[in-house]
Design a protein around this motif. Structure first.
Motif, mmCIF file in Angstrom:
data_model
loop_
_atom_site.group_PDB
_atom_site.id
_atom_site.type_symbol
_atom_site.label_atom_id
_atom_site.label_comp_id
_atom_site.label_asym_id
_atom_site.label_seq_id
_atom_site.Cartn_x
_atom_site.Cartn_y
_atom_site.Cartn_z
ATOM 1 N N CYS A 1 0.844 -1.191 0.000
ATOM 2 C CA CYS A 1 0.000 0.000 0.000
ATOM 3 C C CYS A 1 0.890 1.255 0.000
ATOM 4 C CB CYS A 1 -0.909 -0.028 1.222
ATOM 5 S SG CYS A 1 -2.294 1.110 1.095
ATOM 6 N N ARG B 1 -2.679 -9.999 5.481
ATOM 7 C CA ARG B 1 -3.674 -9.267 4.694
ATOM 8 C C ARG B 1 -5.043 -9.672 5.220
ATOM 9 N NH1 ARG B 1 -3.229 -10.316 -1.306
ATOM 10 N NH2 ARG B 1 -3.579 -12.417 -0.542
ATOM 11 N N VAL C 1 -9.182 -9.018 4.758
ATOM 12 C CA VAL C 1 -10.224 -8.491 3.878
ATOM 13 C C VAL C 1 -11.518 -8.451 4.676
ATOM 14 C CG1 VAL C 1 -11.523 -8.811 1.739
ATOM 15 C CG2 VAL C 1 -9.086 -9.395 1.820
ATOM 16 N N GLU D 1 -15.769 -4.859 -0.571
ATOM 17 C CA GLU D 1 -14.663 -5.425 0.192
ATOM 18 C C GLU D 1 -13.598 -4.353 0.421
ATOM 19 O OE1 GLU D 1 -13.276 -8.880 -1.881
ATOM 20 O OE2 GLU D 1 -14.843 -10.122 -0.997
ATOM 21 N N SER E 1 -9.505 -3.798 1.940
ATOM 22 C CA SER E 1 -8.246 -4.476 2.220
ATOM 23 C C SER E 1 -7.518 -3.774 3.359
ATOM 24 C CB SER E 1 -7.383 -4.453 0.948
ATOM 25 O OG SER E 1 -6.241 -5.235 1.108
ATOM 26 N N TYR E 2 -7.103 -4.565 4.350
ATOM 27 C CA TYR E 2 -6.316 -4.070 5.478
ATOM 28 C C TYR E 2 -4.996 -4.837 5.498
ATOM 29 C CZ TYR E 2 -9.983 -1.229 7.597
ATOM 30 O OH TYR E 2 -10.902 -0.252 7.846
ATOM 31 N N HIS E 3 -3.887 -4.111 5.625
ATOM 32 C CA HIS E 3 -2.565 -4.729 5.579
ATOM 33 C C HIS E 3 -1.824 -4.486 6.885
ATOM 34 C CE1 HIS E 3 -2.515 -4.301 0.891
ATOM 35 N NE2 HIS E 3 -3.600 -4.905 1.344
ATOM 36 N N ARG F 1 -6.025 0.314 6.770
ATOM 37 C CA ARG F 1 -6.885 0.229 5.592
ATOM 38 C C ARG F 1 -6.098 0.726 4.379
ATOM 39 N NH1 ARG F 1 -10.621 3.233 7.290
ATOM 40 N NH2 ARG F 1 -10.120 5.084 6.192
ATOM 41 N N PRO G 1 -4.559 -0.967 -2.915
ATOM 42 C CA PRO G 1 -3.493 -1.974 -2.845
ATOM 43 C C PRO G 1 -2.878 -2.185 -4.227
ATOM 44 C CG PRO G 1 -5.651 -2.971 -2.431
ATOM 45 C CD PRO G 1 -5.863 -1.511 -2.614
#
Length: 145
Positions: free
Chosen positions: A95, A111, A113, A120, A122-124, A133, A137
């Protein structure tokens, strides 16, 4: 002669494998009805289920709360779709932000989701389960499994 034996063996294999398939009934009802599969716009809402191991993982509750606040919804409306251990290709954790510099070493992380309102998110995270958040990505991680 060997080529002829190979061709005969291939033909015999095709005939045998063809005979292994199920017989389908004749007529208009022979076409199976496709089973609908949910898309990202048709995801169920109603909160993370207690049976989902990802819902209880470290850092997930904070990410669920962040998304709920971001969307202005109740945290029960946020669904944990997946949680996966990954190896990020660099320090941006998949990110990257404009104007930032990142280490070029691989970084172990996760990762997550989440889904809410039919979308949806995406959180990394890196090695610590502190999820961020990621609106855009860009780098695909490698699965660590």
């Amino acid at each position: 002669m060997r080529a002829g034996v190979r061709v005969a063996a291939v033909v015999a294999l095709v005939v045998v494998l063809g005979a292994c398939g199920e017989a389908s009934p004749a007529g208009p009802s022979a076409t199976p009805t496709p089973t609908p599969t949910p898309t990202s716009l048709e995801l169920p809402t109603g909160g993370a289920t207690p049976t989902s191991p990802a819902a209880d993982a470290p850092g997930v509750a904070a990410a669920v709360a962040d998304l709920a606040e971001h969307l202005g919804v109740d945290p029960a409306e946020v669904v944990v779709v997946s949680l996966q251990d990954v190896t990020w290709p660099d320090g941006s954790l998949g990110c990257p932000q404009p104007g930032m510099s990142y280490t070029m070493a691989q970084v172990p992380g996760s990762r997550l989701v989440l889904a809410a309102q039919g979308r949806e998110f995406s959180y990394h995270a890196g090695s610590e389960p502190v999820f961020t958040r990621c609106a855009t990505p860009t780098l695909a991680p490698r699965d660590t499994h």
